[in-house]
Write a protein that holds these residues in place. Sequence first.
Motif, PDB file in Angstrom:
ATOM      1  N   ILE A  56      -2.995  27.250  18.436  1.00  0.00           N
ATOM      2  CA  ILE A  56      -2.352  26.873  19.688  1.00  0.00           C
ATOM      3  C   ILE A  56      -0.856  27.150  19.644  1.00  0.00           C
ATOM      4  N   LEU A  57      -0.236  26.937  18.471  1.00  0.00           N
ATOM      5  CA  LEU A  57       1.199  27.213  18.342  1.00  0.00           C
ATOM      6  C   LEU A  57       1.472  28.715  18.306  1.00  0.00           C
ATOM      7  N   SER A  58       0.533  29.482  17.759  1.00  0.00           N
ATOM      8  CA  SER A  58       0.678  30.935  17.759  1.00  0.00           C
ATOM      9  C   SER A  58       0.500  31.504  19.157  1.00  0.00           C
ATOM     10  N   ASN A  59      -0.133  30.741  20.029  1.00  0.00           N
ATOM     11  CA  ASN A  59      -0.406  31.209  21.384  1.00  0.00           C
ATOM     12  C   ASN A  59       0.581  30.648  22.400  1.00  0.00           C
ATOM     13  N   GLY A  60       1.699  30.121  21.918  1.00  0.00           N
ATOM     14  CA  GLY A  60       2.725  29.617  22.818  1.00  0.00           C
ATOM     15  C   GLY A  60       2.921  28.120  22.766  1.00  0.00           C
ATOM     16  N   GLY A  61       1.976  27.386  22.158  1.00  0.00           N
ATOM     17  CA  GLY A  61       2.127  25.946  21.983  1.00  0.00           C
ATOM     18  C   GLY A  61       1.966  25.133  23.250  1.00  0.00           C
ATOM     19  N   TYR A  62       1.216  25.644  24.233  1.00  0.00           N
ATOM     20  CA  TYR A  62       1.088  24.930  25.501  1.00  0.00           C
ATOM     21  C   TYR A  62       0.217  23.679  25.369  1.00  0.00           C
ATOM     22  N   TYR A  63       0.717  22.608  25.947  1.00  0.00           N
ATOM     23  CA  TYR A  63       0.027  21.315  25.875  1.00  0.00           C
ATOM     24  C   TYR A  63      -0.381  20.882  27.278  1.00  0.00           C
ATOM     25  N   TYR A  64      -1.678  20.616  27.469  1.00  0.00           N
ATOM     26  CA  TYR A  64      -2.206  20.269  28.788  1.00  0.00           C
ATOM     27  C   TYR A  64      -2.815  18.866  28.831  1.00  0.00           C
ATOM     28  N   ARG A  65      -2.374  17.978  27.941  1.00  0.00           N
ATOM     29  CA  ARG A  65      -2.911  16.621  27.823  1.00  0.00           C
ATOM     30  C   ARG A  65      -4.323  16.638  27.238  1.00  0.00           C
ATOM     31  N   TYR A  66      -4.860  15.472  26.973  1.00  0.00           N
ATOM     32  CA  TYR A  66      -5.993  15.343  26.056  1.00  0.00           C
ATOM     33  C   TYR A  66      -7.316  14.904  26.684  1.00  0.00           C
ATOM     34  N   GLY A  67      -7.338  14.500  27.932  1.00  0.00           N
ATOM     35  CA  GLY A  67      -8.496  13.826  28.512  1.00  0.00           C
ATOM     36  C   GLY A  67      -9.801  14.593  28.452  1.00  0.00           C
ATOM     37  N   MET A  68      -9.734  15.924  28.543  1.00  0.00           N
ATOM     38  CA  MET A  68     -10.959  16.721  28.545  1.00  0.00           C
ATOM     39  C   MET A  68     -11.628  16.758  27.178  1.00  0.00           C
ATOM     40  N   ALA A  69     -10.954  16.297  26.148  1.00  0.00           N
ATOM     41  CA  ALA A  69     -11.530  16.315  24.796  1.00  0.00           C
ATOM     42  C   ALA A  69     -12.849  15.570  24.741  1.00  0.00           C
ATOM     43  N   PHE A  70     -12.952  14.466  25.463  1.00  0.00           N
ATOM     44  CA  PHE A  70     -14.156  13.643  25.419  1.00  0.00           C
ATOM     45  C   PHE A  70     -15.276  14.213  26.288  1.00  0.00           C
ATOM     46  N   VAL A  71     -14.925  15.056  27.242  1.00  0.00           N
ATOM     47  CA  VAL A  71     -15.915  15.618  28.161  1.00  0.00           C
ATOM     48  C   VAL A  71     -16.818  16.617  27.452  1.00  0.00           C
ATOM     49  N   TRP A  72     -16.237  17.428  26.580  1.00  0.00           N
ATOM     50  CA  TRP A  72     -17.002  18.478  25.907  1.00  0.00           C
ATOM     51  C   TRP A  72     -17.353  18.127  24.460  1.00  0.00           C
ATOM     52  N   LEU A  73     -17.249  16.875  24.104  1.00  0.00           N
ATOM     53  CA  LEU A  73     -17.460  16.482  22.709  1.00  0.00           C
ATOM     54  C   LEU A  73     -18.887  16.753  22.241  1.00  0.00           C
ATOM     55  N   LEU A  74     -19.884  16.424  23.054  1.00  0.00           N
ATOM     56  CA  LEU A  74     -21.283  16.605  22.639  1.00  0.00           C
ATOM     57  C   LEU A  74     -21.629  18.053  22.285  1.00  0.00           C
ATOM     58  N   PRO A  75     -21.259  19.054  23.110  1.00  0.00           N
ATOM     59  CA  PRO A  75     -21.551  20.439  22.709  1.00  0.00           C
ATOM     60  C   PRO A  75     -20.949  20.818  21.363  1.00  0.00           C
ATOM     61  N   PHE A  76     -19.750  20.325  21.080  1.00  0.00           N
ATOM     62  CA  PHE A  76     -19.115  20.625  19.805  1.00  0.00           C
ATOM     63  C   PHE A  76     -19.853  19.957  18.646  1.00  0.00           C
ATOM     64  N   LEU A  77     -20.412  18.788  18.898  1.00  0.00           N
ATOM     65  CA  LEU A  77     -21.114  18.051  17.847  1.00  0.00           C
ATOM     66  C   LEU A  77     -22.539  18.560  17.627  1.00  0.00           C
ATOM     67  N   ILE A  78     -23.175  18.979  18.700  1.00  0.00           N
ATOM     68  CA  ILE A  78     -24.594  19.344  18.617  1.00  0.00           C
ATOM     69  C   ILE A  78     -24.806  20.762  18.125  1.00  0.00           C
ATOM     70  N   PHE A  79     -24.005  21.711  18.634  1.00  0.00           N
ATOM     71  CA  PHE A  79     -24.264  23.119  18.358  1.00  0.00           C
ATOM     72  C   PHE A  79     -23.302  23.683  17.315  1.00  0.00           C
ATOM     73  N   LYS A  80     -23.771  24.693  16.601  1.00  0.00           N
ATOM     74  CA  LYS A  80     -22.966  25.356  15.575  1.00  0.00           C
ATOM     75  C   LYS A  80     -22.465  26.725  16.035  1.00  0.00           C
TER      76      LYS A  80
END
Length: 614
Positions: A56-80
């Motif tokens: 993210i820092l190599s790509n400009g370091g843009y920060y868009y807040r964190y709320g969406m982290a919980f929305v997509w958590l299951l796909p990250f946990l379930i699939f490889k």
Amino acid sequence: MTMTKQDRICMISLFAVMLVLMGVPALCLSTNTVVDELGTLTNTALLTGRNWGTGILSNGGYYYRYGMAFVWLLPFLIFKDPIIVYKAASFVNALFMATTPVMAYYIGRRYLKLEKEKDAALLAAGSAIISSVMFQAIYLRGDMMLIVLNWVCALFILNAMYAKTKKERQIYTILLSFCAVYAYACHSRGIVMVIASAMTVLLIPFFTKERERRIPYISFFGSMAVFLVIDKILVKYFRHAIWGNGAAHATGIPKGTLKLLTKGTGIKSYIRMAIGWLYNSFSSTFGLVCVGLIACVIIVFLMIRRSKKVTSQEGTLALFGFLSYAGSFVLGTVFFLKSVKKNFYGTSKIRVDRIVYDRYICCAFGILCMVALYVLIWKRDLFGIRAKMLSVAGCGLTLVLFSKITAPYLNNQSFVRKYMGMLCTFVKTHAGKLTFEGKHVSGGVILFGVVALLLFLLVLLLCQKKKGCQACTLILFVSVLLFGYNVKNITISENNTREARISSASSLILSFGDIYKDYSYVWAEETAAPIKSYQVRLMDYHLIGEEYQSFNDTDNVFVIAKKLPNEKELKSGAYYLIDGEAYDNKKEDFVYVKGTKLKEALEERGVSLTAYTG
């Protein structure tokens, strides 16, 4: 209101239709093509034990807040498989968006008192199935949640007002404050939801004498204060863990912007941009946003006068819808004023699409479209001939002003294809390039506005002849058609182009198994495809590039490039080619191995390498 079997069938049908419309394109996607997606997905990755801070820092370091982290958590946990993860996360967006017509239906039946299920279904579909809104919601950014939560907040305000018991009212009040703050957690633009909700709660007593309809201030503002404190704690956690002190200010009002509003060039730039945003709002919704804004003002004015022509439910919905749009419009235009002014009066000639923008305001389209269809078809006494003439004049004048004042600046400038939204329909672009320039962009965009205005006039004519069903069907047909066209020609075409570029190199690195446990760095050289796509595909690796200045040890890393070497840090050291790879193919990125330890580790896994001699 007791929900009947027919109501449930209608809501399930609406959910299914929206899920198909959003879900099918989502399953066609495999990689991210915008920097914002890396900014939001990085937070989800952190919750699953992956830190993409270098990427993210190599790509400009843009920060868009964190709320969406919980929305997509299951796909990250379930699939490889990272491709499946991306598809699943995109499908999650579709699932959330599929709830919007259901909420619209419920509001129509319970609070707008539509007696027929068919009427409520048409109103809900016309309010939620909006091409420009759905188009922006496909991408893995915070926009989808802002769109959904705008409906949720409207529904919770009404539920709290008309709760049967005090306990139920308290619950809906707390849920309302949570959803408003969560919108802010998903993107800083969500602060509009916080303000719109708070102002609506404060103004409700001026609309009704019935005390039991008023939302309790202590519960609302007290719980909101608690949620804002929690939000501040979580902001610190995510920013410290991933960005450190390297976060770029991707949100918030740039310094010096407000001063521009006191200068001639700044005021002129703002007027041109404001006209462009209004034009986009009106044309992309076929005039419904214009009708909705006028209708909201009329309804709120009648509510202030305590007129019996409108109900508290109608007044509350109109007030919240108007505040949501007005807040989004003001925040968005002020945010972009500085960069837009540079396009007009400076040397910068990039991102002129910001003067014709819908992304920052489309989250508020839905409720305005609901109010518009409601007064045009089912509550016609609120929107008479003079109001209709005013709406036509508003759309027509905006089109004329846009053609004369704003459109000329669209030619021979740089655009990002997707941010033109559905206005790209009459503008030819190239899928291989995320940005484009055109000599006749203004003509194509104006043509779209003319077609949209004619469609709006036809809708008004149908409504005047009491053919509301045909009017809604026409709007839905055209909106679905445009949505499919733009998704195919912009979203999916860009995805396929990027996929063809990154698939070979990323698949090769992934084929090395868990070597990332010992050698986890991948350098994306400047001739390669953007880091934002490689980072999401190589989920367990740390992507680095020339922007990430603090990385000094450049030995024993994978290097993705077309031609080596370029960056200073990569000019020294031993390079190795992986036998069997077609390094003479000019269309793809290649994987090089830098460092003897990494070479030996790969050879232990049966990989054959040859020294690179340049």
